[in-house]
Design a protein around this motif. Structure first.
Motif, PDB file in Angstrom:
ATOM      1  N   THR A  93       9.771  48.549  79.153  1.00 30.92           N
ATOM      2  CA  THR A  93       9.003  49.060  78.015  1.00 30.92           C
ATOM      3  C   THR A  93       8.523  50.460  78.351  1.00 30.92           C
ATOM      4  O   THR A  93       7.917  50.665  79.406  1.00 30.92           O
ATOM      5  CB  THR A  93       7.783  48.173  77.720  1.00 30.92           C
ATOM      6  OG1 THR A  93       8.224  46.860  77.362  1.00 30.92           O
ATOM      7  CG2 THR A  93       6.953  48.754  76.575  1.00 30.92           C
ATOM      8  N   GLN A 277      13.982  44.413  70.674  1.00 29.99           N
ATOM      9  CA  GLN A 277      13.157  45.603  70.911  1.00 29.99           C
ATOM     10  C   GLN A 277      12.625  46.232  69.616  1.00 29.99           C
ATOM     11  O   GLN A 277      12.613  47.454  69.451  1.00 29.99           O
ATOM     12  CB  GLN A 277      13.943  46.657  71.708  1.00 29.99           C
ATOM     13  CG  GLN A 277      14.648  46.132  72.955  1.00 29.99           C
ATOM     14  CD  GLN A 277      13.707  45.550  73.997  1.00 29.99           C
ATOM     15  OE1 GLN A 277      12.892  44.712  73.667  1.00 29.99           O
ATOM     16  NE2 GLN A 277      13.818  45.974  75.231  1.00 29.99           N
ATOM     17  N   LEU A 361      12.221  48.959  75.467  1.00 26.75           N
ATOM     18  CA  LEU A 361      11.460  48.966  74.223  1.00 26.75           C
ATOM     19  C   LEU A 361      10.872  50.358  73.981  1.00 26.75           C
ATOM     20  O   LEU A 361      10.315  50.961  74.891  1.00 26.75           O
ATOM     21  CB  LEU A 361      10.338  47.923  74.313  1.00 26.75           C
ATOM     22  CG  LEU A 361       9.336  47.865  73.167  1.00 26.75           C
ATOM     23  CD1 LEU A 361      10.023  47.472  71.867  1.00 26.75           C
ATOM     24  CD2 LEU A 361       8.208  46.884  73.501  1.00 26.75           C
TER      25      LEU A 361
END
Length: 502
Positions: A93, A277, A361
């Motif tokens: 992320t 995502q 992400l």
């Protein structure tokens, strides 16, 4: 000719036919008579920036197509080379918080899921290009406090820990960062942090348990829906069977979540969406982009000899994967306008192993005209790393026309603001022109295609004008259509706004 209202829509009875002593009436909906200008829903876009990644604004295309653009490979930016990281790092992320970028990822040197071997690690950057691993000294790992671990000894949370920066205007100061993590019977556990470094469980028990969760399950605050959203892994069959797919749930407080709502994909084939995502685009948060990993189980590219030469883990070379892109504007619907890969696996057999090519992400801005996407590569190999890909701002897709030119007509819309701003590019020979029509398709005086000042160039922000004038205040809050002419040109986004300098 006469008119009839039925079910709230205008229908036109246009033919009366005498045949076999019976009168037949042919009832045609306005969907087949768009030139009459009635019956279409009016879209209020306000001052939203609208990207051309779907047909949301499009009524008719003539010689113009929706074109997906390929991100540019910028090379490896982060290797997972610490003893507590390893070949099975993943579920990354990327978060931009003010002037600092952070990437969170699973450390997993042994490939054992859901155990305390796994940790949550971070790296930091000032530009999104050059990354360093901070020495946090929070947990003793592999016999040392000198590491970049932000979460440890909380299995199975580090398997798929997925944080976000909470933009809810009512967020508590100690919970600027939030995360969901976990799998199995305990479900998704909620975490919070004041700074993205020091994390605590919001409560011990899982806050959401109605799913499978054996992947990265992502969450965020939706500015447009005024809710927390979570998109998570489901299977189309019973248990771990069928096709890997996606459902979503919503919450007003991040603790109490609604029953799952299975996502739909329109009339497109089902595929294994290993990760999705889903996240709001930072320049248009009402549009969620899902740039995930598409898994092709059983499609083996490497031979056993080739896998051995690359030192790929023997369990991870009999499948392959690539990057796909879809979008959503809320509710339980994804739009898969583009079925082709957004990023194809790169040259080299190392890119064709199982569970490689899974994107991190979030897309983040890394330059005045540039944004970046990061992708896990060389999974289950000693060279496992994160690769950066760049795109122009708003450059996921565009309305695109060839040299011979083409036109687009939008659906009826309402807007607020004074100026029409566009993100576009043309060749030296290319151009764009804009016409403003009323709801019925009649040109509004002074805003015809012949009045439009020709636009040639390549700019993230350009104000459209007609005979040197660009103030659209008189048309604000009135129903209009745009007719757009393109020649050897791409239009990535448009927006009506109050201040042409912003």
């Amino acid at each position: 000719m006469w008119y009839k209202i039925r079910d709230g829509k205008l229908f036109v009875l246009i033919f009366k036919i005498q045949a076999m002593k019976n009168i037949r009436y042919i009832l045609l909906s306005m969907a087949f008579c768009p030139f009459l200008g009635f019956g279409q829903e009016v879209i209020d876009i306000g001052d939203n920036r609208e990207l051309f990644v779907d047909d949301f604004l499009i009524d008719r295309l003539d010689g113009v197509v929706l074109k997906m653009h390929e991100p540019h490979d910028e090379g490896a930016v982060l290797y997972f080379d610490k003893p507590w990281e390893g070949a099975f790092c993943g579920y990354c992320t990327v978060i931009k918080d003010g002037d600092i970028f952070r990437v969170y990822y699973r450390g997993n040197p042994g490939g054992k899921d859901g155990t305390n071997i796994e940790t949550t690690c971070i790296a930091e950057s000032k530009d999104g290009v050059h990354w360093e691993k901070p020495n946090l000294k929070l947990y003793e790992i592999s016999g040392t406090l000198d590491n970049n671990v932000v979460l440890a000894n909380q299995a199975p949370s580090s398997h798929n820990f997925s944080p976000f920066l909470d933009t809810n205007p009512d967020v508590k100061s100690g919970q600027r960062y939030k995360a969901l993590a976990g799998e199995g019977k305990n479900g998704l556990v909620a975490y919070a942090s004041p700074d993205g470094i020091h994390w605590e469980k919001i409560r011990e028990d899982g806050v959401f348990k109605k799913g499978v969760f054996d992947s990265q399950n992502v969450s965020f605050w939706s500015e447009s829906e005024k809710l927390y959203l979570c998109y998570f892994r489901i299977w189309t069959g019973k248990g771990y069977s069928g096709i890997r797919s996606v459902a979503r749930t919503t919450s007003v407080d991040f603790i109490n979540w609604t029953d799952p709502d299975t996502m739909t994909f329109g009339n497109t084939p089902l595929e294994h969406l290993y990760t999705q995502q889903t996240s709001p685009y930072f320049r248009a948060p009402h549009i969620y982009f899902a740039i995930g990993g598409r898994f092709i189980p059983g499609k083996q590219i490497l031979s056993e000899e080739q896998a051995k030469a690359l030192n790929v883990n023997p369990s991870y070379f009999k499948d392959c994967a690539d990057v796909y892109m879809m979008s959503s504007r809320g509710s339980n619907r994804y739009d898969r306008t583009f079925m082709e890969a957004f990023i194809r696996p790169g040259i080299g057999l190392n890119n064709w192993v199982s569970r490689s090519n899974y994107p991190a992400l979030n897309v983040v801005q890394t330059g005045e005209h540039e944004m970046s996407l990061y992708v896990n590569q060389d999974y289950a190999q000693p060279t496992a790393h994160l690769q950066r890909y760049s795109m122009r701002i708003d450059g996921f897709a565009s309305l695109s026309a060839p040299y011979k030119g083409g036109e687009v007509v939008t659906k009826p819309l309402l807007f607020s603001g004074k100026f029409l701003e566009i993100n576009y590019s043309t060749s030296a020979a290319g151009e764009l022109r804009f016409e403003i029509q009323d709801e019925k398709g009649i040109v509004i005086q002074g805003f015809g295609l012949d009045d439009s000042d020709m636009i040639t160039g390549n700019e993230i922000s350009r104000i459209v004008s007609w005979s040197g004038k660009n103030d659209l205040s008189a048309l604000s809050a009135k129903t209009i259509r745009l007719r757009i002419y393109l020649k050897d040109a791409d239009l990535y986004s448009l927006r009506f706004k109050d201040n042409k300098e912003l």
